[in-house]
Design an enzyme around this catalytic site. Structure first.
Site, PDB file in Angstrom:
ATOM      1  N   SER A 162      -4.096   3.643  -6.049  1.00 45.49           N
ATOM      2  CA  SER A 162      -4.919   3.752  -4.842  1.00 45.49           C
ATOM      3  C   SER A 162      -5.683   2.450  -4.664  1.00 45.49           C
ATOM      4  CB  SER A 162      -5.843   4.971  -4.950  1.00 45.49           C
ATOM      5  OG  SER A 162      -6.631   5.090  -3.789  1.00 45.49           O
ATOM      6  N   TYR A 197      -4.871   2.101   6.566  1.00 44.38           N
ATOM      7  CA  TYR A 197      -4.613   1.827   5.144  1.00 44.38           C
ATOM      8  C   TYR A 197      -5.702   2.464   4.258  1.00 44.38           C
ATOM      9  CZ  TYR A 197      -4.150  -0.734   0.776  1.00 44.38           C
ATOM     10  OH  TYR A 197      -4.054  -1.054  -0.552  1.00 44.38           O
ATOM     11  N   LYS A 201      -5.197   5.559   1.384  1.00 48.93           N
ATOM     12  CA  LYS A 201      -5.622   5.444  -0.020  1.00 48.93           C
ATOM     13  C   LYS A 201      -6.614   6.559  -0.374  1.00 48.93           C
ATOM     14  CE  LYS A 201      -2.809   2.823  -0.945  1.00 48.93           C
ATOM     15  NZ  LYS A 201      -1.892   2.746  -2.088  1.00 48.93           N
TER      16      LYS A 201
HETATM   17  N1  LIG Z   1      -3.227  -6.287  -3.351  1.00 49.59           N
HETATM   18  C1  LIG Z   1      -4.390  -5.650  -3.309  1.00 49.59           C
HETATM   19  O1  LIG Z   1      -5.449  -6.254  -3.096  1.00 49.59           O
HETATM   20  C2  LIG Z   1      -4.446  -4.177  -3.567  1.00 49.59           C
HETATM   21  C3  LIG Z   1      -5.699  -3.599  -3.755  1.00 49.59           C
HETATM   22  C4  LIG Z   1      -5.777  -2.239  -3.987  1.00 49.59           C
HETATM   23  C5  LIG Z   1      -4.622  -1.486  -4.046  1.00 49.59           C
HETATM   24  N2  LIG Z   1      -3.410  -2.067  -3.849  1.00 49.59           N
HETATM   25  C6  LIG Z   1      -2.220  -1.209  -3.927  1.00 49.59           C
HETATM   26  O2  LIG Z   1      -1.320  -1.781  -4.846  1.00 49.59           O
HETATM   27  C7  LIG Z   1      -0.003  -1.340  -4.545  1.00 49.59           C
HETATM   28  C8  LIG Z   1       0.938  -2.527  -4.581  1.00 49.59           C
HETATM   29  O3  LIG Z   1       0.589  -3.401  -3.545  1.00 49.59           O
HETATM   30  P1  LIG Z   1       0.696  -4.980  -3.650  1.00 49.59           P
HETATM   31  O4  LIG Z   1      -0.661  -5.501  -3.362  1.00 49.59           O
HETATM   32  O5  LIG Z   1       1.389  -5.400  -4.867  1.00 49.59           O
HETATM   33  O6  LIG Z   1       1.573  -5.252  -2.337  1.00 49.59           O
HETATM   34  P2  LIG Z   1       2.999  -5.927  -2.126  1.00 49.59           P
HETATM   35  O7  LIG Z   1       3.038  -7.253  -2.781  1.00 49.59           O
HETATM   36  O8  LIG Z   1       3.208  -5.850  -0.664  1.00 49.59           O
HETATM   37  O9  LIG Z   1       3.995  -4.936  -2.868  1.00 49.59           O
HETATM   38  C9  LIG Z   1       4.249  -3.663  -2.348  1.00 49.59           C
HETATM   39  C10 LIG Z   1       5.518  -3.128  -2.935  1.00 49.59           C
HETATM   40  O10 LIG Z   1       5.789  -1.860  -2.322  1.00 49.59           O
HETATM   41  C11 LIG Z   1       7.123  -1.898  -1.841  1.00 49.59           C
HETATM   42  N3  LIG Z   1       7.355  -1.027  -0.695  1.00 49.59           N
HETATM   43  C12 LIG Z   1       6.834  -1.117   0.546  1.00 49.59           C
HETATM   44  N4  LIG Z   1       7.363  -0.173   1.334  1.00 49.59           N
HETATM   45  C13 LIG Z   1       8.245   0.515   0.583  1.00 49.59           C
HETATM   46  C14 LIG Z   1       9.124   1.581   0.839  1.00 49.59           C
HETATM   47  N5  LIG Z   1       9.254   2.133   2.068  1.00 49.59           N
HETATM   48  N6  LIG Z   1       9.885   2.056  -0.165  1.00 49.59           N
HETATM   49  C15 LIG Z   1       9.799   1.500  -1.387  1.00 49.59           C
HETATM   50  N7  LIG Z   1       9.011   0.464  -1.693  1.00 49.59           N
HETATM   51  C16 LIG Z   1       8.238  -0.018  -0.706  1.00 49.59           C
HETATM   52  C17 LIG Z   1       7.348  -3.353  -1.449  1.00 49.59           C
HETATM   53  O11 LIG Z   1       8.733  -3.607  -1.288  1.00 49.59           O
HETATM   54  P3  LIG Z   1       9.233  -4.829  -0.351  1.00 49.59           P
HETATM   55  O12 LIG Z   1       8.975  -6.091  -1.105  1.00 49.59           O
HETATM   56  O13 LIG Z   1      10.666  -4.529  -0.139  1.00 49.59           O
HETATM   57  O14 LIG Z   1       8.422  -4.753   0.909  1.00 49.59           O
HETATM   58  C18 LIG Z   1       6.724  -4.024  -2.656  1.00 49.59           C
HETATM   59  O15 LIG Z   1       7.601  -3.980  -3.731  1.00 49.59           O
HETATM   60  C19 LIG Z   1      -0.076  -0.653  -3.183  1.00 49.59           C
HETATM   61  O16 LIG Z   1      -0.086   0.752  -3.378  1.00 49.59           O
HETATM   62  C20 LIG Z   1      -1.435  -1.105  -2.650  1.00 49.59           C
HETATM   63  O17 LIG Z   1      -1.985  -0.161  -1.778  1.00 49.59           O
HETATM   64  C21 LIG Z   1      -3.304  -3.397  -3.613  1.00 49.59           C
END
Ligand SMILES: NC(=O)c1ccc[n+]([C@@H]2O[C@H](COP(=O)([O-])OP(=O)(O)OC[C@H]3O[C@@H](n4cnc5c(N)ncnc54)[C@H](OP(=O)(O)O)[C@@H]3O)[C@@H](O)[C@H]2O)c1
Length: 320
Positions: A162, A197, A201
């Site tokens: 989350s 978003y 979450k």
């Molecule tokens: N980055 C932050 O600051 C942050 C903070 C809090 C929470 N989060 C959470 O951390 C998690 C990972 O995010 P991230 O920051 O690493 O973002 P990211 O770099 O955009 O990675 C997201 C991943 O999810 C995959 N994805 C998206 N849509 C999908 C689908 N329909 N089916 C299967 N896979 C899918 C993407 O695949 P593709 O590469 O093919 O698009 C990618 O592998 C998310 O749940 C996000 O909400 C992130």
């Protein structure tokens, strides 16, 4: 203030717990936090690591990159197709994964932060990907997680990624009658994409709060986490404010991934709990989640979501 302090002054501990002998699934692990979490888990000796990705070419590239940096045996990492915007894809993935000998960790990391409205499977896309399919996959794989607990006398982890931003919405949709919550989230005219978003979450947190008591004696540890604001590809389609915040405050992706790994390694003490900065920290949950209104919204959201899940896969909630 807690957010700023955490971003600026706290670094989650470097993961050291062994994953030897374990089978781990990480969704959305071709890039971002999922890929860095997968890299740690490979380094920590997991026997089987499944990169569950929607783009298998990107998944194969991630596999090679992780192998080259960790030296893990090429037989350890497998790339499997999973697209959370398609229920058929989720079901096919779950069917395949149910045939594994064991699942010790299902790390549900994949997610999107879409700024523009679009639909998948009849719901607004963020809701489908971050919420409905995330819990569809969780419930489809619960029997395997429970069986792993029994057969190997262990405590498999079901871990949901989350975010801090679960507290950055007032969630007015939660005041709707139960059967109107998802239609209000889904309607093109009623969807508030500016808060979408954070709302997705928050929904994850509210659902985990309802599921945890139902899994109390299952042998499975369910936890949910906040990695902190991190560099990744998440804001590629997202609101501009995220990019600006990241510029000033974001953690390196690897550092953010440490809380994913800590949660994937955590014991039953983390069941139903929120992990933050690498540790269980319920005080980091939003005041709304901890309030009576939050509990009431949590019950309504779970009721509404379970009705949706039952339509997608009749009998599914009996897996709880
Ligand atoms: N980055 C932050 O600051 C942050 C903070 C809090 C929470 N989060 C959470 O951390 C998690 C990972 O995010 P991230 O920051 O690493 O973002 P990211 O770099 O955009 O990675 C997201 C991943 O999810 C995959 N994805 C998206 N849509 C999908 C689908 N329909 N089916 C299967 N896979 C899918 C993407 O695949 P593709 O590469 O093919 O698009 C990618 O592998 C998310 O749940 C996000 O909400 C992130």
């Amino acid at each position: 203030m807690g957010f700023l302090y955490s971003q600026l002054f706290v670094t989650p501990a470097y993961p050291t717990r062994s994953f030897a002998g374990e089978t781990v699934i990480v969704t959305g692990s071709n890039t971002g936090l999922g890929k860095e979490a997968a890299r740690h888990i490979a380094r920590l000796g997991t026997s089987k690591l499944i990169l569950a990705v929607r783009n298998t070419k990107a998944g194969e590239d991630a596999k090679k990159n992780i192998e080259s940096t960790t030296g893990c045996d090429p037989s350890v990492i497998e790339v499997w197709s999973l697209d959370l915007s398609s229920y058929d894809s989720v079901k096919a993935f779950a069917d395949r994964a149910s045939k594994l000998q064991r699942i010790d960790v299902l790390l549900e990391n994949a997610g999107i932060a879409a700024a523009k409205y679009s639909q998948a499977e009849g719901h607004e896309r963020t809701i489908t990907v971050n919420v409905i399919s995330t819990f569809l996959l969780a419930l489809l794989l619960l029997p395997k997680l429970k069986a792993t607990a029994r057969q190997f006398n262990t405590s498999p982890r079901l871990t949901i990624v989350s975010s801090e931003v679960h507290g950055w919405t007032k969630f007015p949709e939660g005041k709707q009658p139960t059967d109107q919550i998802f239609p209000t989230l889904d309607g093109e005219k009623t969807a508030n994409m500016g808060e979408r978003y954070p709302t997705s979450k928050l929904l994850e947190v509210l659902v985990v709060k309802q599921l945890a008591p139902k899994l109390a004696s299952s042998g499975v540890t369910l936890n949910i986490l906040n990695p902190g604001l991190c560099h990744s590809e998440l804001s590629r389609d997202g609101p501009l404010f995220l990019e600006v915040l990241k510029f000033f405050l974001a953690r390196r992706t690897e550092v953010g991934s440490r809380t994913l790994v800590a949660s994937a390694a955590a014991g039953p003490e983390s069941h139903g709990k929120y992990m933050h900065d690498g540790k269980v920290d319920e005080s980091a949950l939003s005041p709304f989640v901890r309030s009576k209104d939050g509990e009431a919204a949590s019950q309504k959201v779970w009721q509404a979501l379970s009705d949706i899940l039952e339509k997608i896969s009749p009998g599914l909630t009996a897996n709880l």
